[in-house]
Design a protein around this motif. Structure first.
Motif, PDB file in Angstrom:
ATOM      1  N   PRO A   1       0.624  -1.483   0.178  1.00 42.92           N
ATOM      2  CA  PRO A   1      -0.101  -0.091  -0.347  1.00 42.92           C
ATOM      3  C   PRO A   1       0.484   1.791  -0.167  1.00 42.92           C
ATOM      4  O   PRO A   1       1.646   1.255   0.181  1.00 42.92           O
ATOM      5  CB  PRO A   1      -0.706  -0.341   1.282  1.00 42.92           C
ATOM      6  CG  PRO A   1      -0.696  -1.734   1.686  1.00 42.92           C
ATOM      7  CD  PRO A   1       0.537  -1.545   1.485  1.00 42.92           C
TER       8      PRO A   1
ATOM      9  N   PHE B   1      -4.778   6.877   0.476  1.00 41.28           N
ATOM     10  CA  PHE B   1      -4.309   5.535   0.573  1.00 41.28           C
ATOM     11  C   PHE B   1      -4.788   4.921  -1.026  1.00 41.28           C
ATOM     12  O   PHE B   1      -5.282   4.695  -1.708  1.00 41.28           O
ATOM     13  CB  PHE B   1      -5.297   4.544   1.355  1.00 41.28           C
ATOM     14  CG  PHE B   1      -5.144   2.650   1.341  1.00 41.28           C
ATOM     15  CD1 PHE B   1      -4.444   2.716   2.998  1.00 41.28           C
ATOM     16  CD2 PHE B   1      -5.371   1.798   1.026  1.00 41.28           C
ATOM     17  CE1 PHE B   1      -3.421   1.244   2.682  1.00 41.28           C
ATOM     18  CE2 PHE B   1      -4.887   0.459   1.130  1.00 41.28           C
ATOM     19  CZ  PHE B   1      -4.633   0.081   1.308  1.00 41.28           C
TER      20      PHE B   1
ATOM     21  N   ASP C   1      -7.444   7.070  -2.610  1.00 38.93           N
ATOM     22  CA  ASP C   1      -8.005   7.178  -2.106  1.00 38.93           C
ATOM     23  C   ASP C   1      -7.356   8.427  -1.035  1.00 38.93           C
ATOM     24  O   ASP C   1      -7.809   7.761  -0.201  1.00 38.93           O
ATOM     25  CB  ASP C   1      -8.960   6.302  -2.071  1.00 38.93           C
ATOM     26  CG  ASP C   1      -8.817   6.061  -3.687  1.00 38.93           C
ATOM     27  OD1 ASP C   1      -9.430   6.001  -4.569  1.00 38.93           O
ATOM     28  OD2 ASP C   1      -8.992   4.401  -3.256  1.00 38.93           O
TER      29      ASP C   1
ATOM     30  N   VAL D   1      -8.656   9.825   2.904  1.00 38.81           N
ATOM     31  CA  VAL D   1      -9.436   8.630   3.889  1.00 38.81           C
ATOM     32  C   VAL D   1      -9.124   9.313   4.928  1.00 38.81           C
ATOM     33  O   VAL D   1      -8.244  10.531   4.660  1.00 38.81           O
ATOM     34  CB  VAL D   1      -8.557   7.844   4.570  1.00 38.81           C
ATOM     35  CG1 VAL D   1      -8.044   6.850   5.660  1.00 38.81           C
ATOM     36  CG2 VAL D   1      -8.181   6.522   3.144  1.00 38.81           C
TER      37      VAL D   1
ATOM     38  N   ILE E   1      -7.163   2.970   8.159  1.00 36.39           N
ATOM     39  CA  ILE E   1      -5.534   3.472   7.524  1.00 36.39           C
ATOM     40  C   ILE E   1      -5.408   1.634   7.522  1.00 36.39           C
ATOM     41  O   ILE E   1      -4.912   0.703   6.535  1.00 36.39           O
ATOM     42  CB  ILE E   1      -4.526   4.423   7.727  1.00 36.39           C
ATOM     43  CG1 ILE E   1      -4.707   5.412   6.793  1.00 36.39           C
ATOM     44  CG2 ILE E   1      -3.361   3.210   6.681  1.00 36.39           C
ATOM     45  CD1 ILE E   1      -3.931   6.560   7.452  1.00 36.39           C
TER      46      ILE E   1
ATOM     47  N   LYS F   1      -6.955  -1.072   9.112  1.00 39.50           N
ATOM     48  CA  LYS F   1      -8.484  -1.352   8.502  1.00 39.50           C
ATOM     49  C   LYS F   1      -8.141  -1.980   6.685  1.00 39.50           C
ATOM     50  O   LYS F   1      -7.925  -2.798   6.366  1.00 39.50           O
ATOM     51  CB  LYS F   1      -9.263  -1.374   8.984  1.00 39.50           C
ATOM     52  CG  LYS F   1     -10.721  -2.173   8.296  1.00 39.50           C
ATOM     53  CD  LYS F   1     -12.187  -1.012   8.965  1.00 39.50           C
ATOM     54  CE  LYS F   1     -13.322  -1.642   7.873  1.00 39.50           C
ATOM     55  NZ  LYS F   1     -14.476  -0.908   8.420  1.00 39.50           N
ATOM     56  N   LYS F   2      -7.338  -1.015   5.932  1.00 35.07           N
ATOM     57  CA  LYS F   2      -7.519  -1.031   4.718  1.00 35.07           C
ATOM     58  C   LYS F   2      -6.147  -1.867   4.524  1.00 35.07           C
ATOM     59  O   LYS F   2      -6.607  -2.193   3.388  1.00 35.07           O
ATOM     60  CB  LYS F   2      -7.158   0.155   4.648  1.00 35.07           C
ATOM     61  CG  LYS F   2      -8.901   1.693   4.094  1.00 35.07           C
ATOM     62  CD  LYS F   2      -8.367   2.489   3.320  1.00 35.07           C
ATOM     63  CE  LYS F   2      -9.717   3.420   3.243  1.00 35.07           C
ATOM     64  NZ  LYS F   2     -10.849   2.865   2.368  1.00 35.07           N
TER      65      LYS F   2
ATOM     66  N   GLU G   1      -7.128  -5.226   4.576  1.00 37.11           N
ATOM     67  CA  GLU G   1      -8.870  -5.845   3.478  1.00 37.11           C
ATOM     68  C   GLU G   1      -7.425  -6.074   2.119  1.00 37.11           C
ATOM     69  O   GLU G   1      -7.303  -6.885   1.595  1.00 37.11           O
ATOM     70  CB  GLU G   1      -9.486  -4.451   3.596  1.00 37.11           C
ATOM     71  CG  GLU G   1     -10.603  -4.124   4.353  1.00 37.11           C
ATOM     72  CD  GLU G   1     -11.113  -3.680   4.084  1.00 37.11           C
ATOM     73  OE1 GLU G   1     -10.962  -2.322   3.327  1.00 37.11           O
ATOM     74  OE2 GLU G   1     -12.104  -3.141   4.943  1.00 37.11           O
ATOM     75  N   LYS G   2      -6.463  -4.759   2.393  1.00 39.99           N
ATOM     76  CA  LYS G   2      -5.589  -4.912   0.807  1.00 39.99           C
ATOM     77  C   LYS G   2      -4.917  -6.507   0.925  1.00 39.99           C
ATOM     78  O   LYS G   2      -4.984  -7.276  -0.185  1.00 39.99           O
ATOM     79  CB  LYS G   2      -4.644  -4.133   0.681  1.00 39.99           C
ATOM     80  CG  LYS G   2      -4.004  -4.128  -0.395  1.00 39.99           C
ATOM     81  CD  LYS G   2      -3.268  -2.908  -1.157  1.00 39.99           C
ATOM     82  CE  LYS G   2      -2.544  -2.887  -2.271  1.00 39.99           C
ATOM     83  NZ  LYS G   2      -2.383  -1.338  -3.158  1.00 39.99           N
TER      84      LYS G   2
END
Length: 82
Positions: free
Chosen positions: A3, A51, A54, A56, A68, A70-71, A74-75
């Motif tokens: 990321p 992120f 996008d 955030v 962040i 959490k993202k 997820e990624k």
């Protein structure tokens, strides 16, 4: 792919610089600091970062950190499925 997290130095008054350092230390991600992210004033309103391109944003730096993280997770899960 790792990321990419970008943040504005003008936003550091909210503590975003501290959480970006935590992200660098604790997660496999790329963190970039810029003098401006061309958000046209967003840096003065609330803690925010980009992120993977996008926006955030959150009410506090710690909430931004949690979003962040959490993202990132997820990624990682999505990449593991591929």
């Amino acid at each position: 792919m790792r990321p990419i997290i970008e943040y504005c130095t003008n936003n550091s008054g909210f503590g975003t610089d501290d959480i970006m350092n935590k992200l660098k230390e604790n997660y496999d991600c790329e963190v970039y600091e810029y003098g401006c992210l061309t958000g046209c004033g967003m840096c003065y309103l609330s803690p925010y970062a980009l992120f993977d391109g996008d926006t955030v944003e959150a009410e506090t730096a710690e909430q931004l950190y949690d979003l962040i993280v959490k993202k990132i997770k997820e990624k990682e899960q999505n990449q593991a499925k591929e």
